[in-house]
Design an enzyme around this catalytic site. Structure first.
Site, short mmCIF file in Angstrom:
data_model
loop_
_atom_site.label_atom_id
_atom_site.label_comp_id
_atom_site.label_asym_id
_atom_site.label_seq_id
_atom_site.Cartn_x
_atom_site.Cartn_y
_atom_site.Cartn_z
N LYS A 190 0.85 -1.20 0.00
CA LYS A 190 0.00 0.00 0.00
C LYS A 190 0.88 1.24 0.00
O LYS A 190 1.58 1.52 0.96
CB LYS A 190 -0.91 0.04 1.23
CG LYS A 190 -1.81 1.28 1.25
CD LYS A 190 -2.36 1.55 2.62
CE LYS A 190 -3.06 2.91 2.67
NZ LYS A 190 -2.15 4.05 2.36
N GLU A 247 9.04 1.33 11.62
CA GLU A 247 9.91 2.50 11.77
C GLU A 247 8.98 3.67 11.99
O GLU A 247 8.20 4.03 11.12
CB GLU A 247 10.79 2.68 10.53
CG GLU A 247 11.90 3.70 10.73
CD GLU A 247 11.47 5.08 10.35
OE1 GLU A 247 11.13 5.88 11.26
OE2 GLU A 247 11.44 5.37 9.15
N CYS A 281 12.87 10.77 8.34
CA CYS A 281 12.67 10.25 9.69
C CYS A 281 13.93 10.36 10.54
O CYS A 281 13.87 10.51 11.76
CB CYS A 281 12.18 8.81 9.63
SG CYS A 281 13.22 7.74 8.63
N GLU A 384 8.59 15.59 16.74
CA GLU A 384 9.07 15.51 15.36
C GLU A 384 8.29 16.47 14.47
O GLU A 384 7.06 16.36 14.36
CB GLU A 384 8.93 14.08 14.84
CG GLU A 384 9.52 13.89 13.46
CD GLU A 384 9.43 12.44 13.00
OE1 GLU A 384 10.31 12.01 12.24
OE2 GLU A 384 8.46 11.75 13.38
#
Length: 484
Positions: A190, A247, A281, A384
């Site tokens: 996906k 992750e 990331c 973040e």
């Protein structure tokens, strides 16, 4: 119904793009008729719409993958044969790199030079790297007693669900496809709903390379429906418990000691926060700098940004910094900047939208932003941002630097700059992160394991370690004559 569209890309390239779900080596329509419309981050215009999978479509893809996994054309495919297929796929990606990079840039917003010279090269290398592993996966022989012999088999887990983020649509797909295909699994993938296009063109190359039907399937769709249907499907790698690799982001520190080469530290800090518009990331988004050299480092760092960052049309050869991926991400980043200012942060440079200048009133552009005077309790230090915003915090001693660096729920990556090799290795060992760079930042390599600790995820991708999630170990016990 024709499940493709003809497009004229902003760089003038004519592209015929599939728009269907890719199941069993064919592009098919969604059973629900739902579509995803992809938007160009450069100007907010619609590129095209593609089919969005329903739960029934996910079920069809999983069934196709399961049938392929059990079919002799794949189940009996030797490692050397999988390697040939993967090398052919890598060759095709190389031949079509300009088209794939064009779609990636149009859909994602990153500069075309980055899509072509960095992302596509990583896709090619990753596929070839894992093609090299395909015929080198084996078990062990284990001596026990003279009357017994044991050995292990390394076998594929089965059908794997793979959910790809929007920041590196093709590169992240390759990270997952490489080890899964090398080990003989089948895949239902996906893509992110923000960037659904480039992987559909990639699927045509998978078919052309000769992979059997059902080995690789794509179910574009929205997370709340397609993603949920995929991760809860009972017939994936196992019917209940599943192997998981996650992750989940980071807030990575880059620690600079007073004995560092400050000019080099500034250049690497630039890469660490401004690569991919900060949408990385592992972005080293917390600069933790020894106070004695902080003013000098900041001057080097700001000069590097001024001299290197060119914000503008991602198809322009001079552009090094494109728009953020979406309106949602654009708004989120600007809100973080405003919040940092309210909490006492000082904007050293940037700090605003670049839409008026870079996008001529359109697109999701944000200025590269440096915020100093940041303390450990501020939101910009802890959360973040996933954008071109870096927080700068001073320290006095090595122990204080480590406390600041490790003061995070995340532990994906970290970097340390020092010309004292003893200190660099000692600090690297104590940093709470799955990956540490010494005197560089974000120069990852597909041959080296990638992954984090704490709230940054589970498991490892890339390198030999990346194979393990896609393999089961079976023990075989052989009686050599013992009688009861």
């Amino acid at each position: 119904m024709a499940l493709q569209t003809k497009l004229k890309a902003p760089n003038g390239l004519d592209i015929t793009l599939p728009t269907g779900l890719f199941i069993n080596n064919e592009f098919v329509a969604s059973s629900s008729g739902t579509k995803i419309t992809s938007v160009s981050p450069a100007d907010g215009s619609e590129i095209c719409s593609v089919e969005a999978a329903s739960a029934d479509d996910v079920d069809s893809a999983v069934k196709a993958a399961r049938a392929a996994f059990e079919h002799p054309s794949w189940a009996d495919c030797a490692g050397r044969e999988r390697s040939v297929l993967m090398h052919k796929l890598a060759d095709l990606v190389e031949q079509h790199a300009n088209v794939l990079a064009t779609i990636e840039t149009w859909d994602n917003g990153k500069p075309y030079s980055v899509s072509f010279n960095e992302d596509l090269q990583e896709v090619i290398y990753t596929l070839r790297y894992y093609a090299g592993w395909a015929d080198k996966i084996h078990g062990q022989t284990i001596p026990t007693t003279r009357a017994k012999f044991a050995y292990t088999l390394r076998q594929p887990v089965g059908v794997c669900a793979q959910i790809i983020p929007w920041n590196y649509p093709l590169a992240m797909a390759a990270w997952k496809l490489g080890p899964a295909l090398a080990t003989g699994n089948c895949i239902v993938l996906k893509p992110a709903e923000q960037t659904p296009l480039s992987i559909l063109y990639f699927a045509t190359l998978v078919k052309e390379a000769g992979f059997p039907p059902g080995v690789f399937n794509i179910v574009n769709g929205f997370g709340r429906e397609t993603g949920t249907a995929l991760v809860t499907h009972p017939n994936m790698a196992s019917s209940t418990l599943k192997n998981i690799t996650l992750e989940t982001g980071g807030k990575s520190p880059l620690v600079i000691f007073e004995d560092a080469d400050l000019e080099q530290a500034a250049k690497w800090a630039y890469i660490g926060i401004l690569s991919n518009q900060g949408q990385v990331c592992t972005a080293t988004s917390r600069l933790i700098v020894q106070d004695s050299v902080l003013p000098k480092f900041l001057e080097f760092f700001k000069t590097e940004i001024k001299n290197t960052a060119v914000t503008g049309n991602p198809f322009s050869e001079s552009t090094t910094h494109g728009p953020q991926v979406s309106q949602v991400q654009y708004d989120k980043i600007l809100s973080f900047i405003e919040g940092a200012k309210k909490e006492g942060g000082k904007v050293e440079m940037g700090g605003a939208s670049a839409q008026a200048t870079a996008g001529k009133g359109k697109g999701f552009y944000i200025e590269p932003t440096v915020i100093s005077n940041v303390t450990k309790d501020m939101t910009i230090f802890q959360e973040e941002v996933f954008g071109p915003v870096v927080a700068v915090t001073p320290f006095k001693t090595e122990e204080e630097a480590l406390k600041l660096a490790n003061n995070s729920q995340y532990g994906l990556a970290a970097a340390v700059f020092s010309q004292n090799i003893e200190r660099a290795h000692k600090v690297a060992e104590r940093l709470e992160a799955g990956m540490v760079w010494i005197n560089s930042s974000n120069d990852s390599d597909p041959a080296v394991p990638f992954g984090g600790v704490k709230q940054s995820g589970i498991g490892r991708e890339l390198g030999e370690a990346g194979l393990h999630s896609y393999l089961e170990t079976k023990a075989v016990h052989v009686n050599l004559g013992a009688k009861l």
